[in-house]
Scaffold this motif. Structure first.
Motif, PDB file in Angstrom:
ATOM      1  N   SER A   1      -2.384 -11.405 -15.728  1.00 21.63           N
ATOM      2  CA  SER A   1      -3.708 -11.169 -16.536  1.00 21.63           C
ATOM      3  C   SER A   1      -3.294 -10.363 -17.442  1.00 21.63           C
ATOM      4  CB  SER A   1      -4.511 -10.226 -15.414  1.00 21.63           C
ATOM      5  OG  SER A   1      -3.970  -9.012 -15.042  1.00 21.63           O
ATOM      6  N   ASP A   2      -4.204 -10.164 -18.303  1.00 23.17           N
ATOM      7  CA  ASP A   2      -3.737  -9.127 -19.658  1.00 23.17           C
ATOM      8  C   ASP A   2      -3.314  -7.678 -19.207  1.00 23.17           C
ATOM      9  OD1 ASP A   2      -4.305 -11.616 -21.041  1.00 23.17           O
ATOM     10  OD2 ASP A   2      -6.419 -11.077 -21.549  1.00 23.17           O
ATOM     11  N   GLY A   3      -4.077  -7.222 -18.544  1.00 22.37           N
ATOM     12  CA  GLY A   3      -3.670  -5.651 -18.553  1.00 22.37           C
ATOM     13  C   GLY A   3      -2.485  -5.526 -17.586  1.00 22.37           C
ATOM     14  N   PRO A   4      -2.214  -4.276 -17.457  1.00 22.42           N
ATOM     15  CA  PRO A   4      -0.892  -3.803 -17.098  1.00 22.42           C
ATOM     16  C   PRO A   4      -1.199  -3.989 -15.305  1.00 22.42           C
ATOM     17  CG  PRO A   4      -1.902  -2.022 -17.542  1.00 22.42           C
ATOM     18  CD  PRO A   4      -2.871  -3.120 -18.091  1.00 22.42           C
ATOM     19  N   ILE A   5      -0.396  -4.997 -14.532  1.00 23.05           N
ATOM     20  CA  ILE A   5      -0.525  -5.191 -13.221  1.00 23.05           C
ATOM     21  C   ILE A   5      -0.572  -3.890 -12.391  1.00 23.05           C
ATOM     22  CG2 ILE A   5       2.034  -6.126 -12.833  1.00 23.05           C
ATOM     23  CD1 ILE A   5       0.734  -8.428 -10.930  1.00 23.05           C
ATOM     24  N   GLU A   6       0.353  -2.903 -12.760  1.00 26.02           N
ATOM     25  CA  GLU A   6       0.910  -1.915 -12.057  1.00 26.02           C
ATOM     26  C   GLU A   6      -0.626  -1.153 -11.680  1.00 26.02           C
ATOM     27  OE1 GLU A   6       2.500  -2.616 -14.664  1.00 26.02           O
ATOM     28  OE2 GLU A   6       4.499  -2.924 -14.209  1.00 26.02           O
ATOM     29  N   THR A   7      -1.287  -0.874 -12.624  1.00 28.73           N
ATOM     30  CA  THR A   7      -2.702  -0.029 -12.393  1.00 28.73           C
ATOM     31  C   THR A   7      -3.470  -0.895 -11.321  1.00 28.73           C
ATOM     32  OG1 THR A   7      -2.459  -0.010 -14.882  1.00 28.73           O
ATOM     33  CG2 THR A   7      -4.419   0.954 -13.677  1.00 28.73           C
ATOM     34  N   GLN A   8      -3.582  -2.142 -11.488  1.00 28.23           N
ATOM     35  CA  GLN A   8      -4.178  -2.987 -10.529  1.00 28.23           C
ATOM     36  C   GLN A   8      -3.820  -3.035  -9.161  1.00 28.23           C
ATOM     37  OE1 GLN A   8      -4.814  -6.635 -12.456  1.00 28.23           O
ATOM     38  NE2 GLN A   8      -6.904  -6.260 -12.371  1.00 28.23           N
ATOM     39  N   ILE A   9      -2.553  -3.011  -8.934  1.00 29.50           N
ATOM     40  CA  ILE A   9      -1.814  -3.003  -7.582  1.00 29.50           C
ATOM     41  C   ILE A   9      -2.027  -1.632  -6.947  1.00 29.50           C
ATOM     42  CG2 ILE A   9       0.336  -3.051  -6.360  1.00 29.50           C
ATOM     43  CD1 ILE A   9      -0.645  -5.751  -7.506  1.00 29.50           C
ATOM     44  N   GLU A  10      -2.060  -0.507  -7.748  1.00 30.08           N
ATOM     45  CA  GLU A  10      -2.195   0.810  -7.350  1.00 30.08           C
ATOM     46  C   GLU A  10      -3.481   1.046  -6.810  1.00 30.08           C
ATOM     47  OE1 GLU A  10      -0.517   3.645 -10.090  1.00 30.08           O
ATOM     48  OE2 GLU A  10       1.454   2.775 -10.233  1.00 30.08           O
ATOM     49  N   ALA A  11      -4.474   0.378  -7.752  1.00 33.53           N
ATOM     50  CA  ALA A  11      -5.832   0.620  -7.253  1.00 33.53           C
ATOM     51  C   ALA A  11      -6.065  -0.257  -5.911  1.00 33.53           C
ATOM     52  CB  ALA A  11      -6.981   0.140  -8.195  1.00 33.53           C
ATOM     53  N   MET A  12      -5.468  -1.328  -5.846  1.00 36.07           N
ATOM     54  CA  MET A  12      -5.587  -2.137  -4.521  1.00 36.07           C
ATOM     55  C   MET A  12      -5.090  -1.311  -3.231  1.00 36.07           C
ATOM     56  SD  MET A  12      -4.499  -5.875  -5.424  1.00 36.07           S
ATOM     57  CE  MET A  12      -4.796  -6.583  -7.023  1.00 36.07           C
ATOM     58  N   CYS A  13      -3.989  -0.625  -3.355  1.00 31.23           N
ATOM     59  CA  CYS A  13      -3.356   0.092  -2.454  1.00 31.23           C
ATOM     60  C   CYS A  13      -4.304   1.219  -1.931  1.00 31.23           C
ATOM     61  CB  CYS A  13      -2.022   0.516  -2.811  1.00 31.23           C
ATOM     62  SG  CYS A  13      -0.701  -0.734  -3.156  1.00 31.23           S
ATOM     63  N   GLU A  14      -4.528   1.992  -3.064  1.00 33.60           N
ATOM     64  CA  GLU A  14      -5.525   3.344  -2.787  1.00 33.60           C
ATOM     65  C   GLU A  14      -6.888   2.762  -2.259  1.00 33.60           C
ATOM     66  OE1 GLU A  14      -4.817   6.519  -3.927  1.00 33.60           O
ATOM     67  OE2 GLU A  14      -2.996   6.146  -4.884  1.00 33.60           O
TER      68      GLU A  14
END
Lengths: 84, 84
Positions: B50-63
């Motif tokens: 995706s366009d945004g940083p994938i790290e942010t999304q992965i961290e949100a999914m984990c949290e």
């Protein structure tokens, strides 16, 4: 003392209903970009250094107890030189 | 398509009865050199780029879903350039 990390994953051909449930839950939370989820196990062992090759022993433990080799694959990493 | 590997482990201060059971079973099988076993989860996600940083999304999914951050830690690796 060595730290051994064992990763156990379902074989590609085996259905993963738990992973599908998690993928569904992520979709419901709005993470539509997640295409597939597979869930496995991650096992950390602390093993005392012995004379024989540790690899043989780890493989035996995986085959006998940790992994179900009919439906699961395993791989492992050995961290050398971890002191007590 | 990127492959993300998520490792979820119990925090050090949290008891791991499942790990203790596995350690006991390994001892019964004769692997006395195993000192400690901790069991965690290993999750493989396939995520569309995706366009945004994938790290942010992965961290949100984990949290939000994958890890219980009260008792669990998580870390992840992103494999770049995995083509469909």
């Amino acid at each position: 003392m060595k730290k051994v990390k064992v990763y156990i994953t379902l074989k590609e051909s085996v259905l993963d209903p738990q992973g599908q449930a998690v993928a569904g839950a992520l979709h419901n939370l709005g993470y539509k970009e997640v295409q597939d989820v597979r869930i496995g196990k991650y096992i950390e062992l602390e093993v005392e250094a012995s004379d024989g090759p540790i690899e043989t022993q780890i493989e035996a433990m995986c085959e006998k107890l940790l992994a179900n080799t009919v439906i699961e694959n395993y791989r492992y990493e050995i961290e050398e030189g971890v002191t007590q």
